[in-house]
Design an enzyme around this catalytic site. Sequence first.
Site, mmCIF file in Angstrom:
data_model
loop_
_atom_site.group_PDB
_atom_site.id
_atom_site.type_symbol
_atom_site.label_atom_id
_atom_site.label_comp_id
_atom_site.label_asym_id
_atom_site.label_seq_id
_atom_site.Cartn_x
_atom_site.Cartn_y
_atom_site.Cartn_z
ATOM 1 N N THR A 20 0.825 -1.206 0.000
ATOM 2 C CA THR A 20 0.000 0.000 0.000
ATOM 3 C C THR A 20 0.858 1.254 0.000
ATOM 4 O O THR A 20 0.630 2.183 -0.773
ATOM 5 C CB THR A 20 -0.919 0.009 1.245
ATOM 6 O OG1 THR A 20 -1.736 -1.161 1.206
ATOM 7 C CG2 THR A 20 -1.802 1.240 1.262
ATOM 8 N N CYS A 21 1.857 1.295 0.862
ATOM 9 C CA CYS A 21 2.642 2.520 1.032
ATOM 10 C C CYS A 21 3.244 3.000 -0.283
ATOM 11 O O CYS A 21 3.092 4.150 -0.664
ATOM 12 C CB CYS A 21 3.734 2.287 2.078
ATOM 13 S SG CYS A 21 4.844 3.693 2.225
ATOM 14 N N TYR A 67 -7.806 10.219 8.184
ATOM 15 C CA TYR A 67 -6.572 10.622 7.496
ATOM 16 C C TYR A 67 -6.794 10.796 5.987
ATOM 17 O O TYR A 67 -6.449 11.815 5.402
ATOM 18 C CB TYR A 67 -5.512 9.534 7.628
ATOM 19 C CG TYR A 67 -4.795 9.387 8.936
ATOM 20 C CD1 TYR A 67 -3.495 9.859 9.086
ATOM 21 C CD2 TYR A 67 -5.371 8.713 10.003
ATOM 22 C CE1 TYR A 67 -2.795 9.673 10.260
ATOM 23 C CE2 TYR A 67 -4.680 8.524 11.185
ATOM 24 C CZ TYR A 67 -3.383 9.008 11.311
ATOM 25 O OH TYR A 67 -2.707 8.807 12.481
ATOM 26 N N GLU A 96 10.477 27.216 16.921
ATOM 27 C CA GLU A 96 11.040 27.803 18.144
ATOM 28 C C GLU A 96 9.942 28.056 19.177
ATOM 29 O O GLU A 96 10.192 28.069 20.373
ATOM 30 C CB GLU A 96 11.833 29.072 17.859
ATOM 31 C CG GLU A 96 11.024 30.260 17.413
ATOM 32 C CD GLU A 96 11.914 31.471 17.084
ATOM 33 O OE1 GLU A 96 12.642 31.937 17.986
ATOM 34 O OE2 GLU A 96 11.899 31.914 15.917
ATOM 35 N N HIS A 109 16.246 30.174 15.583
ATOM 36 C CA HIS A 109 15.529 31.370 15.159
ATOM 37 C C HIS A 109 15.947 31.798 13.759
ATOM 38 O O HIS A 109 17.119 31.691 13.427
ATOM 39 C CB HIS A 109 15.856 32.500 16.156
ATOM 40 C CG HIS A 109 15.122 33.775 15.862
ATOM 41 N ND1 HIS A 109 13.773 33.920 16.096
ATOM 42 C CD2 HIS A 109 15.565 34.940 15.344
ATOM 43 C CE1 HIS A 109 13.417 35.141 15.734
ATOM 44 N NE2 HIS A 109 14.472 35.772 15.278
ATOM 45 N N GLU A 165 -6.730 14.259 3.873
ATOM 46 C CA GLU A 165 -5.587 14.480 2.974
ATOM 47 C C GLU A 165 -6.049 14.683 1.535
ATOM 48 O O GLU A 165 -5.605 15.607 0.843
ATOM 49 C CB GLU A 165 -4.615 13.298 3.064
ATOM 50 C CG GLU A 165 -3.893 13.249 4.402
ATOM 51 C CD GLU A 165 -2.906 12.109 4.536
ATOM 52 O OE1 GLU A 165 -2.065 12.168 5.437
ATOM 53 O OE2 GLU A 165 -2.970 11.140 3.743
ATOM 54 N N CYS A 212 1.077 6.073 0.968
ATOM 55 C CA CYS A 212 1.930 7.180 1.424
ATOM 56 C C CYS A 212 2.730 7.862 0.313
ATOM 57 O O CYS A 212 2.762 9.092 0.239
ATOM 58 C CB CYS A 212 2.946 6.702 2.454
ATOM 59 S SG CYS A 212 2.390 5.395 3.514
ATOM 60 N N LYS A 215 0.643 9.450 -2.592
ATOM 61 C CA LYS A 215 -0.122 10.510 -1.908
ATOM 62 C C LYS A 215 0.768 11.729 -1.654
ATOM 63 O O LYS A 215 0.374 12.866 -1.899
ATOM 64 C CB LYS A 215 -0.687 9.942 -0.603
ATOM 65 C CG LYS A 215 -1.550 10.857 0.238
ATOM 66 C CD LYS A 215 -0.802 11.734 1.215
ATOM 67 C CE LYS A 215 0.143 11.050 2.153
ATOM 68 N NZ LYS A 215 -0.432 10.256 3.194
#
Length: 460
Positions: free
Chosen positions: A42-43, A180, A442, A437, A184, A48, A51
Site C-alpha cells: 500500500t505505502c 486521514y 522555536e 531562530h 488528505e 503514502c 499521496k
Amino acid sequence: MAEYDYDLFVIGAGSGGVRAARLAAMSGARVAVAEEHRVGGTCVIRGCVPKKFMVYASEFASHFKTARAYGWTVDDPRFDWPAFLAEKDKEIARLSGIYVTNLQNAGAELVHAKARLVDAHTVELVGKDRKVTAAKILIATGGRPWVPRDMPGVEHVITSDEAFHIEQLPKRMVIAGGGYIAVEFACIFNGLGVDVTLVHRGPNILRGFDDHVRAHLAEEMDKKGIKVLLGCQHDQVTKGPDGLTSHLSSGHEVTSDLVLFATGREPYVEGLGLEAAGVETRDGAIVVDAFSRTSVDGVWAVGDVTNRINLTPVAIREGAAFAQTEFYDNPTSFDHEMVASAVFSQPAIGSVGLTEAEARRQHGKVDIYFSRFRAMKHTFAGGDERALIKLVVDGESQRLLGCHVVAQDAPEIIQMAAVALKMGVTKAQWDSTCAVHPTLAEELVTMREKYMPQDLGAAA
Ligand code: NDP
C-alpha cells in the site's frame, strides 16, 4: 529446518513483509515472499508515497499565490494532471523496482502469486497448482479500503486505490469520511482546483486527534474553500445527467463529478485460508501477541493485517522485530507507545503522545501550553493561514505527555519532538533547549504561560 522448502515464507511484499524477509534472508535463512500485486504494498503503490507526490503537486497552488507577494511574477500557472500522473507512475515503478532488487540482493526469492495457508507449515500458491512448505510463515498482507457495500449506489463511488489513477481531474468532488485519507485527499484536490465537499458523520473531522487540532484544521480547510459537512452521511448515491448526486442523511443533496469514499480500511484476510489453518481473528484482524505470534505455532503476522497501529514505519518495525526474534536469536518486541504520526493535510498535522482529553482521563492534573499564530512567511505575504502548537504536560511529574503541531512543516517537526517525548522529557528540560531562530518550531520551546480554557478566544 531442512524438512521444509523454506525457513521462512512471507505472504505480502509490503513494508512489513519486505523488511522481515530481507532481514531473515540476510541471516542466511532460505526465504520466499509471495505477492499477488506489485511489490511495495500500500505505502509504495497506492498510499503514502504517491499521496505525498500529490500533496507536493497540490501545494504549488498556494506557493504561486505567496510567490507574488515575494516579488515573483507568476503568469497563469496551469496544472497538467495526465503529465503529473505519468511522472508519478514512473517514480512508483522505480521504487517498486528497488524493493524487488533489495529482496533479491538479500537472497530472498520472490513469487508472483496469491498465497493461501493450508496449515501451519504449508502454503498453496493460488493459480500455480503448487504447494510449498516453510518452518515459519509470516502474514503481512496489509489492508484495503472499506466501503459500506450495502449503500444504494455504492457502485458509483471510488476509493483511494482508484484516486491515484483517475483519468481526468473532476470539477466537483464529494469525499466521504473524516479520517486521514478523507482529509488528505480533500486538501490535495482542493489545491488542484477541484471544488471539494467533505461529508463526515461525526461532530468534527479526525476523531482521535486532539480537539484543538481538529477544530483548527477544520477552520483552515474552510478558509481554503473546502466545504465540510458534519453530522451527516451518505444514504445513497445516484447517477444523473449532471453527475453523481450524494443524498445525505441531513436531507442535503450534493451533485458532483466524483465521489470518493474514505470510510476506513480493513485487514486484507480474504482468501488467506486463516480459518482452515486455525488462525484466530478479531473484528477481521489477525490476533497476535507482543512478538507478532498468531494463535497457531509457526505462523506470525505483522502490519495492517493485525490492525494495531496502521502506519508504514510501525509495520516495518514489527517486521524487523519478528526477524530479530526468530532469525537473530534476539527476542525483540516493538513498543507501540509514543508513535508519532502525521496527517498530510494543508496545513499538515504532526502529533505524538496523548491528546489533552486522554491526558486528563489518565493523569487527572495536566498543564496545557498552547499557541496559535500566523507564521512569518504568511504575515509577509498577507496570508491568513495560522499554525497551532500545543503541549500536554503531566501536572505532577511535569513530563511531556503530548505534542501537537498544525503547520506546513509539522510532520518534519514532530519527528524530533517524538524523540524527546519517548525519552520522557520534562517541561523544564524541554525549555532548557535553546530555540532555533527564526523558525516556527522555536515556539515549541518558548511557551512559558500555561493555557487556560478561557484563553482560547484570545489565542484565536
Ligand atoms: P480512518 O479510520 O482514519 O477514518 C475513517 C473515517 O471514515 C472516519 O472518519 C470514520 O468516522 C468514517 N467512517 C467509518 N465508517 C463509516 C460509515 N459507515 N459511514 C460514514 N463514515 C464512516 O480511515 P482512513 O481510511 O482515513 O485511513 C485508514 C488508516 O490508514 C488510518 O487510520 C491510518 O492508520 C492510515 N493512514 C495513515 C496516513 C498517514 O500516516 N498520513 C494517511 C492515510 C492513511 P468516525 O470517526 O465517526 O468513525
